[in-house]
Design a protein around this motif. Structure first.
Motif, PDB file in Angstrom:
ATOM      1  N   LYS A 161       0.823  -1.207   0.000  1.00 56.99           N
ATOM      2  CA  LYS A 161       0.000   0.000   0.000  1.00 56.99           C
ATOM      3  C   LYS A 161       0.860   1.261   0.000  1.00 56.99           C
ATOM      4  CE  LYS A 161      -2.141   1.307   3.744  1.00 56.99           C
ATOM      5  NZ  LYS A 161      -3.078   1.384   4.889  1.00 56.99           N
ATOM      6  N   LEU A 162       2.006   1.203   0.696  1.00 53.76           N
ATOM      7  CA  LEU A 162       2.896   2.363   0.774  1.00 53.76           C
ATOM      8  C   LEU A 162       3.880   2.431  -0.387  1.00 53.76           C
ATOM      9  CD1 LEU A 162       3.697   2.328   4.600  1.00 53.76           C
ATOM     10  CD2 LEU A 162       2.167   3.875   3.384  1.00 53.76           C
ATOM     11  N   ASP A 163       3.787   1.485  -1.318  1.00 51.36           N
ATOM     12  CA  ASP A 163       4.664   1.449  -2.495  1.00 51.36           C
ATOM     13  C   ASP A 163       6.129   1.237  -2.131  1.00 51.36           C
ATOM     14  OD1 ASP A 163       3.487   1.314  -4.926  1.00 51.36           O
ATOM     15  OD2 ASP A 163       3.277   3.477  -5.213  1.00 51.36           O
ATOM     16  N   ILE A 164       6.382   0.561  -1.025  1.00 51.73           N
ATOM     17  CA  ILE A 164       7.750   0.251  -0.643  1.00 51.73           C
ATOM     18  C   ILE A 164       8.244  -0.971  -1.409  1.00 51.73           C
ATOM     19  CG2 ILE A 164       9.209  -0.510   1.286  1.00 51.73           C
ATOM     20  CD1 ILE A 164       7.421   1.140   3.117  1.00 51.73           C
ATOM     21  N   ILE A 165       7.328  -1.862  -1.750  1.00 53.11           N
ATOM     22  CA  ILE A 165       7.671  -3.069  -2.503  1.00 53.11           C
ATOM     23  C   ILE A 165       6.830  -3.129  -3.764  1.00 53.11           C
ATOM     24  CG2 ILE A 165       8.391  -4.336  -0.441  1.00 53.11           C
ATOM     25  CD1 ILE A 165       5.693  -5.751  -0.460  1.00 53.11           C
ATOM     26  N   ASP A 166       7.210  -4.024  -4.666  1.00 47.63           N
ATOM     27  CA  ASP A 166       6.476  -4.167  -5.930  1.00 47.63           C
ATOM     28  C   ASP A 166       5.287  -5.108  -5.791  1.00 47.63           C
ATOM     29  OD1 ASP A 166       8.345  -2.589  -7.588  1.00 47.63           O
ATOM     30  OD2 ASP A 166       9.742  -4.193  -7.065  1.00 47.63           O
ATOM     31  N   ILE A 167       5.523  -6.256  -5.177  1.00 46.22           N
ATOM     32  CA  ILE A 167       4.477  -7.272  -5.023  1.00 46.22           C
ATOM     33  C   ILE A 167       4.432  -7.695  -3.560  1.00 46.22           C
ATOM     34  CG2 ILE A 167       3.708  -9.589  -5.642  1.00 46.22           C
ATOM     35  CD1 ILE A 167       5.095  -9.256  -8.331  1.00 46.22           C
ATOM     36  N   GLY A 168       3.261  -7.591  -2.950  1.00 47.75           N
ATOM     37  CA  GLY A 168       3.078  -8.069  -1.588  1.00 47.75           C
ATOM     38  C   GLY A 168       2.574  -9.493  -1.604  1.00 47.75           C
ATOM     39  N   ALA A 169       2.881 -10.233  -0.547  1.00 47.00           N
ATOM     40  CA  ALA A 169       2.407 -11.613  -0.415  1.00 47.00           C
ATOM     41  C   ALA A 169       1.544 -11.715   0.834  1.00 47.00           C
ATOM     42  CB  ALA A 169       3.590 -12.572  -0.323  1.00 47.00           C
ATOM     43  N   ALA A 170       0.376 -12.343   0.690  1.00 41.66           N
ATOM     44  CA  ALA A 170      -0.541 -12.493   1.821  1.00 41.66           C
ATOM     45  C   ALA A 170      -1.187 -13.870   1.774  1.00 41.66           C
ATOM     46  CB  ALA A 170      -1.612 -11.409   1.797  1.00 41.66           C
ATOM     47  N   SER A 171      -1.066 -14.619   2.859  1.00 38.50           N
ATOM     48  CA  SER A 171      -1.685 -15.945   2.921  1.00 38.50           C
ATOM     49  C   SER A 171      -3.035 -15.837   3.614  1.00 38.50           C
ATOM     50  CB  SER A 171      -0.764 -16.920   3.662  1.00 38.50           C
ATOM     51  OG  SER A 171      -0.427 -16.405   4.941  1.00 38.50           O
ATOM     52  N   LYS A 172      -3.873 -14.962   3.094  1.00 40.90           N
ATOM     53  CA  LYS A 172      -5.194 -14.703   3.646  1.00 40.90           C
ATOM     54  C   LYS A 172      -5.999 -13.964   2.587  1.00 40.90           C
ATOM     55  CE  LYS A 172      -5.424 -10.690   5.881  1.00 40.90           C
ATOM     56  NZ  LYS A 172      -5.359  -9.685   6.949  1.00 40.90           N
ATOM     57  N   ASP A 173      -7.289 -13.913   2.772  1.00 41.63           N
ATOM     58  CA  ASP A 173      -8.091 -13.102   1.878  1.00 41.63           C
ATOM     59  C   ASP A 173      -7.879 -11.643   2.244  1.00 41.63           C
ATOM     60  OD1 ASP A 173      -9.826 -12.564  -0.183  1.00 41.63           O
ATOM     61  OD2 ASP A 173     -11.615 -12.672   1.082  1.00 41.63           O
ATOM     62  N   VAL A 174      -7.835 -10.783   1.266  1.00 43.79           N
ATOM     63  CA  VAL A 174      -7.609  -9.359   1.476  1.00 43.79           C
ATOM     64  C   VAL A 174      -8.779  -8.597   0.872  1.00 43.79           C
ATOM     65  CG1 VAL A 174      -6.071  -7.407   1.045  1.00 43.79           C
ATOM     66  CG2 VAL A 174      -5.105  -9.696   1.398  1.00 43.79           C
ATOM     67  N   ASP A 175      -9.415  -7.764   1.667  1.00 40.95           N
ATOM     68  CA  ASP A 175     -10.559  -6.984   1.222  1.00 40.95           C
ATOM     69  C   ASP A 175     -10.068  -5.792   0.402  1.00 40.95           C
ATOM     70  OD1 ASP A 175     -12.841  -5.530   0.820  1.00 40.95           O
ATOM     71  OD2 ASP A 175     -13.339  -5.269   2.945  1.00 40.95           O
ATOM     72  N   THR A 176     -10.063  -5.968  -0.916  1.00 39.40           N
ATOM     73  CA  THR A 176      -9.600  -4.898  -1.799  1.00 39.40           C
ATOM     74  C   THR A 176     -10.751  -4.004  -2.270  1.00 39.40           C
ATOM     75  OG1 THR A 176      -9.744  -6.415  -3.681  1.00 39.40           O
ATOM     76  CG2 THR A 176      -7.604  -6.213  -2.589  1.00 39.40           C
TER      77      THR A 176
END
Length: 327
Positions: free
Chosen positions: A105-120
């Motif tokens: 979200k802060l644009d510190i990385i290119d691709i985030g990884a999440a082992s959960k559902d994310v409410d986008t």
């Protein structure tokens, strides 16, 4: 230590590396400073090569960070991707799902990884979610509880009644249950925000489902799936929870049957991800990549590779399941 108080506060779950970067980014203005900060990440997977079909690839670098569940397969995918895309360097970091979400979200990385559902839709509208696979949380034990089963309500009581890292249990038939006195077991949990722990917390329900209402638990915290696995392996008569892929990699721990699902193997988890009643559905979860808005050409190329049939062998190698396997 609060058992699940930090689970639903993704922004508080930033790893020390990412937390430091966030503070520096806030303090230092300008893209040049951000670029310098990005270069401070150490690479777990860092070889370079010449960019296949991606434009401007001679100096292209992808930084992937977040879920320690997704991290092992990301490392394998990165190695394979770089072998076919010379000039692109892919750096993989852990830190937990909370760190992956926040730093994306802060644009510190290119691709985030999440082992959960994310409410986008409501919670993180700036992010795009790309499901690359699936897995499941399993309860593991080392010692006298091997071969016994349990239930959601008994696990809730064991974690809820934990004191100084210990909880009482009793044996009833083929099951182990919570007790108020007698024999003790050492209980482990995650010490940082993670998709693994959030999935387990929601499965337990009750007070654990709402972080705001959770009393402090004294289960012992360990960092990452690897940390919890190592803690249970090193502690006789202990209990914890990790991702399925970590559990089956160990010759020391045993997966505990839950809620009548007593034969927890690869087929049971895969069939459950495909919609069959072969494992506790509440303990399964997606493996996601995240981008801040539309992915760039190179980001999309890597994500496409992670979702392709060619990637399934890398998921299998670490005990996970590619989206190809059950979609």
């Amino acid at each position: 230590m609060n058992l699940f108080k930090k689970l639903f506060n993704d922004e508080a779950g930033v790893s020390p590396i990412v937390a430091t970067l966030v503070l520096v980014v806030v303090a230092i203005a300008g893209a040049a400073a951000v670029g310098t900060i990005m270069g401070s990440f150490s690479s777990d997977v860092s070889d370079s090569a010449s960019a296949g079909d991606a434009t401007s690839a001679a100096s292209t670098e992808l930084l992937i960070a977040g879920s320690t569940t997704v991290q092992p397969v990301s490392e394998l995918l990165a190695e394979a991707y770089m072998a076919d895309h010379s000039g692109i360097k892919v750096t993989v970091q852990g830190g937990g799902s909370g760190a992956g979400i926040t730093s994306t979200k802060l644009d510190i990385i290119d691709i985030g990884a999440a082992s959960k559902d994310v409410d986008t839709v409501n919670e993180y509208p700036s992010l795009q979610k790309h499901q690359i696979g699936g897995s499941a949380v399993v309860v593991i034990t080392n010692g006298v509880l091997e071969g016994y089963n349990t239930t959601q309500s008994e696990l809730f009581a064991i974690y809820d009644n934990c004191t100084s890292g210990k909880s009482y249990y009793a044996i009833s038939g083929n099951n182990f249950t919570s007790a108020t006195s007698g024999t003790q077991i050492t209980v482990f949990q995650r010490s940082e925000a993670s998709g693994t722990e959030e999935t387990f917390a929601k499965y337990l329900g009750g007070d654990f489902e709402d972080a705001k209402d959770v009393d402090e638990s004294e289960a012992i915290g360990a960092v990452g799936n690897a940390g919890v696995l190592a803690a249970v392996e090193d502690t006789t008569d202990s209990l914890g929870f990790v991702d399925f892929g970590f559990a089956v990699s160990s010759e020391t721990v045993t997966i505990v049957g839950v809620d009548g699902y007593n034969d927890v193997d690869e087929d049971a988890v895969l069939d459950c991800l495909a919609g069959e009643d072969t494992y506790q559905e509440d303990l399964t979860r997606p493996l996601n990549y995240l981008t801040n808005g539309n992915p760039s050409t190179v980001e999309q190329s890597f994500i496409n590779f992670a979702m392709s049939p060619a990637a399934t062998e890398y998921f299998e190698e670490v005990g996970y399941f590619s989206i190809i396997d059950f979609s």
